[in-house]
Design an enzyme around this catalytic site. Structure first.
Site, short mmCIF file in Angstrom:
data_model
loop_
_atom_site.label_atom_id
_atom_site.label_comp_id
_atom_site.label_asym_id
_atom_site.label_seq_id
_atom_site.Cartn_x
_atom_site.Cartn_y
_atom_site.Cartn_z
N ARG A 38 0.82 -1.22 0.00
CA ARG A 38 0.00 0.00 0.00
C ARG A 38 0.86 1.27 0.00
O ARG A 38 0.44 2.29 -0.53
CB ARG A 38 -0.94 0.00 1.20
CG ARG A 38 -2.14 -0.92 0.99
CD ARG A 38 -3.05 -0.91 2.19
NE ARG A 38 -4.38 -1.43 1.84
CZ ARG A 38 -5.37 -1.55 2.71
NH1 ARG A 38 -5.19 -1.20 3.98
NH2 ARG A 38 -6.53 -2.02 2.33
N LYS A 204 -15.48 -16.78 5.67
CA LYS A 204 -16.91 -16.64 5.89
C LYS A 204 -17.72 -16.29 4.65
O LYS A 204 -17.34 -15.41 3.89
CB LYS A 204 -17.13 -15.52 6.91
CG LYS A 204 -16.63 -15.84 8.29
CD LYS A 204 -17.02 -14.70 9.19
CE LYS A 204 -16.50 -14.88 10.59
NZ LYS A 204 -16.57 -13.59 11.30
N GLY A 353 -6.28 -7.07 0.66
CA GLY A 353 -6.27 -7.79 1.92
C GLY A 353 -5.39 -9.01 1.84
O GLY A 353 -4.34 -8.99 1.20
N GLY A 376 -11.98 -4.52 1.92
CA GLY A 376 -13.42 -4.20 2.00
C GLY A 376 -13.86 -3.26 0.88
O GLY A 376 -14.95 -3.43 0.32
C1 3PG Z 1 -8.81 -1.62 5.19
O1 3PG Z 1 -7.71 -2.13 5.32
O2 3PG Z 1 -9.85 -2.28 5.02
C2 3PG Z 1 -8.87 -0.11 5.17
O3 3PG Z 1 -7.63 0.46 5.41
C3 3PG Z 1 -9.91 0.39 6.12
O4 3PG Z 1 -9.60 0.00 7.43
P1 3PG Z 1 -10.77 -0.42 8.43
O5 3PG Z 1 -11.37 -1.68 7.90
O6 3PG Z 1 -10.12 -0.57 9.77
O7 3PG Z 1 -11.77 0.72 8.41
MG MG Z 2 -11.12 -3.50 6.49
#
Ligand code: 3PG
Ligand code: MG
Length: 401
Positions: A38, A204, A353, A376
């Site tokens: 990132r 999940k 992720g 997300g």
């Molecule tokens: C993530 O990694 O999903 C984003 O940086 C947002 O972070 P958060 O899910 O803690 O809001």
């Molecule tokens: Mg997140």
């Protein structure tokens, strides 16, 4: 909807550019950066701004601090700022505050080509509360606002929404990373080369219901792996032993299978263990998983079947590991899917992720068409959720080639 980008900005000489990035990087047990994807992904924007004769005020959150200074120390931005300094080779100063007089003075003292990194935005209660006063303080720091935090675009934190809102009248654009993510995902969603294959894994079903539905509407096939496959198999009446199952999501799984109308492929065989910490006793089973055994990865027949589908695909979008890949003995399925994507001649898109981290760890990130920085945010964008953060960015009204 296309958004204004760095290319649409007026002359930046001597300007201070406030850049919201997503430096929420994974940390190891010692608090070291486990993966800097990132940070590297935001470099083109920061470099562009500095090369244009401006200074950059860089702000991000890191982790989910709870308000306990001792426990939260691991989330200070120092290591992130150090890593940025190494990568960018420009003067980078890190502040110990998020906002306030010291930050204002430091921002005003910035010279062209210099970078100021603010302390973790979530150390200030105003960030997640979307507080307008806090937002005004941050907004006053810059002449221009840039959103290059794709991974956080699904959040309504102050720095994402209230800050650009408070900068009305000043230029507000997306950076190179957000522009690239939106461009790739928009193209993927509108005209994907076919066959279009979605690969879904992870623990999940419940985290990904909306995403699965959105995929089913667009793709020709969905290949499922990871622990979520046991919930689907159980929903079909199969035996899954002691594998992880979301018992309260069996109806949802059944609904998705019906909706999928034959598009969904589930694992045919599994790597199973009696105890998670005893990989030496692992074995492959076809079909039903015996009582007390736990599924930890897809098996070789499944891997081969999925490889065929990936090999034929014009587009592949992948989110979620095929097994408990963080344990090496259970990582074969995930490695194999990553390798098939890397070898594919089609368009390959990897959701952020842990999937992005896996692909990076296998050394295959460069072989993908696009590895998203959004976890997300990637899922929600594909689902079609509108992002308030992007609504704050000026629309591009001309024609783009
Ligand atoms: C993530 O990694 O999903 C984003 O940086 C947002 O972070 P958060 O899910 O803690 O809001
Ligand atoms: Mg997140």
């Amino acid at each position: 909807m296309s958004k204004k980008t760095l290319a649409d900005l007026p002359d930046l000489h001597g300007q201070r550019v406030l850049i919201r990035v997503d430096f929420n990087v994974p940390l190891d047990d010692q608090g070291n950066i486990a993966n800097d994807h990132r940070i590297r992904a935001a470099l083109p924007t920061i470099r562009s701004v500095l090369d244009a004769g401006a200074s950059a005020i860089v702000m991000s959150h890191l982790g989910r601090p709870k308000g306990d200074p001792q426990k939260d120390a691991v989330y200070r931005m120092d290591r992130v700022a150090d890593r940025l300094r190494e990568l960018i080779s420009r003067p980078v100063r890190k502040m110990d505050e998020v906002a306030g007089p010291a930050v204002t003075v430091a921002a005003q003292a910035l010279r062209p080509g210099e970078v100021l990194v603010l302390e973790n935005l979530r150390f200030h209660h105003g960030e997640q509360a979307g507080d307008a006063d806090f937002a005004r303080q941050l907004a006053a720091l810059g002449h221009v606002y840039v959103n290059d935090a794709f991974g956080t675009c699904h959040r309504n934190d102050a720095s994402m929404v209230a800050v650009p809102a408070a900068m009305g009248g000043k230029p507000r654009v997306v950076g190179h990373l957000v522009a690239k993510e939106l461009d790739v995902l928009d193209r993927l969603l509108s005209v994907p080369p076919r066959p279009f294959v979605g690969i879904l894994g992870g623990a999940k079903v419940s985290d990904k219901i909306g995403f699965i539905k959105a995929l089913l509407a667009r793709v020709d096939r969905v290949l499922i792996g990871g622990a979520m496959s046991y919930t689907f198999l159980k929903a079909q009446g199969k035996e899954v032993g002691s594998s992880k199952v979301e018992s309260d999501k069996l109806d949802v799984a059944r609904e998705l299978l019906t909706l999928g109308q034959g598009k969904i492929l589930l694992p045919l065989d599994h790597l199973v263990v009696e105890k998670l910490d005893a990989p030496r006793g692992a074995k492959i089973v076809e079909g039903d998983i015996p009582t007390r055994w736990i599924g930890v990865d897809i098996g070789p027949s499944t891997t081969a079947r999925y490889a065929e589908e990936i090999g034929r695909a014009g587009t592949v979008v992948w989110n979620g590991p095929m097994g408990k890949f963080e344990d090496e003995p259970y990582s074969k399925g995930t490695r194999s899917v990553a390798a098939e994507l890397a070898a594919s001649k089609g368009v390959t898109i990897v959701g952020g992720g842990e999937t992005a981290e896996a692909v990076d760890e296998f050394g295959l990130a460069e072989k993908m068409t696009h590895v998203s920085t959004g976890g997300g945010a990637f899922l929600e964008y594909v689902e079609g959720t509108p992002f308030a953060a992007l609504a704050q960015i000026e629309d591009y009204c001309g024609k783009k080639s």
